[in-house]
Design an enzyme around this catalytic site. Structure first.
Site, mmCIF file in Angstrom:
data_model
loop_
_atom_site.group_PDB
_atom_site.id
_atom_site.type_symbol
_atom_site.label_atom_id
_atom_site.label_comp_id
_atom_site.label_asym_id
_atom_site.label_seq_id
_atom_site.Cartn_x
_atom_site.Cartn_y
_atom_site.Cartn_z
ATOM 1 N N CYS A 1 0.866 -1.176 0.000
ATOM 2 C CA CYS A 1 0.000 0.000 0.000
ATOM 3 C C CYS A 1 0.908 1.232 0.000
ATOM 4 O O CYS A 1 2.103 1.121 -0.277
ATOM 5 C CB CYS A 1 -0.980 -0.015 1.167
ATOM 6 N N CYS B 1 -1.298 0.662 7.307
ATOM 7 C CA CYS B 1 -2.716 0.316 7.466
ATOM 8 C C CYS B 1 -3.080 -0.946 6.685
ATOM 9 O O CYS B 1 -3.198 -2.025 7.249
ATOM 10 C CB CYS B 1 -3.621 1.474 7.033
ATOM 11 N N ARG B 2 -3.243 -0.796 5.380
ATOM 12 C CA ARG B 2 -3.784 -1.898 4.582
ATOM 13 C C ARG B 2 -2.808 -3.054 4.373
ATOM 14 O O ARG B 2 -3.167 -4.213 4.584
ATOM 15 C CB ARG B 2 -4.267 -1.374 3.229
ATOM 16 N N SER B 3 -1.596 -2.764 3.931
ATOM 17 C CA SER B 3 -0.681 -3.880 3.624
ATOM 18 C C SER B 3 -0.234 -4.643 4.866
ATOM 19 O O SER B 3 -0.148 -5.875 4.812
ATOM 20 C CB SER B 3 0.501 -3.430 2.764
ATOM 21 N N ASP C 1 -8.422 3.118 1.549
ATOM 22 C CA ASP C 1 -7.465 3.572 2.559
ATOM 23 C C ASP C 1 -8.240 4.149 3.746
ATOM 24 O O ASP C 1 -8.921 5.155 3.604
ATOM 25 C CB ASP C 1 -6.537 4.629 1.969
ATOM 26 N N ASN D 1 2.487 1.529 4.226
ATOM 27 C CA ASN D 1 2.754 0.273 4.921
ATOM 28 C C ASN D 1 2.463 0.371 6.418
ATOM 29 O O ASN D 1 3.182 -0.170 7.245
ATOM 30 C CB ASN D 1 4.199 -0.195 4.665
#
Length: 158
Positions: A8, A13-15, A126, A11
């Site tokens: 993301c 939150c999402r990934s 996001d 690095n």
């Protein structure tokens, strides 16, 4: 070892959520010992930082521990090291293609579009600037795509 990199922007939150959720799903499926799983960002905004507190809290509600993960930036060698590089959204996929695309397009995937098309959305949103509901939604979307990814890679593991 089959290797997977989740990507993301920062690095945090999402990934890292994808890394933690997918690692747990791979353990449940009995294939974790055949995988190398990591995450990175296309930016270096948060190098060495743990995942966002909200990401960690919402992942923990679902039983996922992200506390050992630390942010890093995608590196040129990642394109050679990893079998799959999975972006959370189109913007990061486009950045990866600009970064190093020749000969690597078969490794680059969009998480929801490629592994959870049944959801009807192609990108993991996001949650960083939104409310807490966004973090819960991210975990749920990533769970579904992780199941699809397990189905995709299991036959490749032999």
């Amino acid at each position: 070892m089959y290797s997977i990199l989740f990507v993301c922007l920062g690095n945090i939150c999402r990934s890292p959520t994808a890394e933690g959720v997918f690692r747990a799903k791979a353990e449940q499926a009995g294939i974790a010992n055949k995988l190398f799983i990591d995450s990175a960002g296309t930016s270096a905004y948060h190098l060495g930082e743990p995942p966002d507190e909200r990401s960690q809290q919402h992942a923990a509600v679902f039983g996922y521990d992200l506390s050992a993960i630390r942010s890093r930036k995608v590196a040129p060698q990642d394109f050679d090291t990893f079998d799959l590089i999975i972006a959370m959204d189109q913007s990061n996929l486009d950045n990866l293609k600009l970064y190093k695309s020749n000969g690597y397009s078969d490794k680059l995937k969009l998480f929801l579009a490629d592994f959870a098309p049944q959801l009807g959305i192609s990108q993991v949103p996001d949650p960083y600037y939104g409310g807490t509901k966004g973090f819960t939604e991210v975990v749920k979307l990533i769970e579904v795509a992780s199941d699809g990814l397990i189905d995709y890679i299991t036959p490749k593991l032999g």
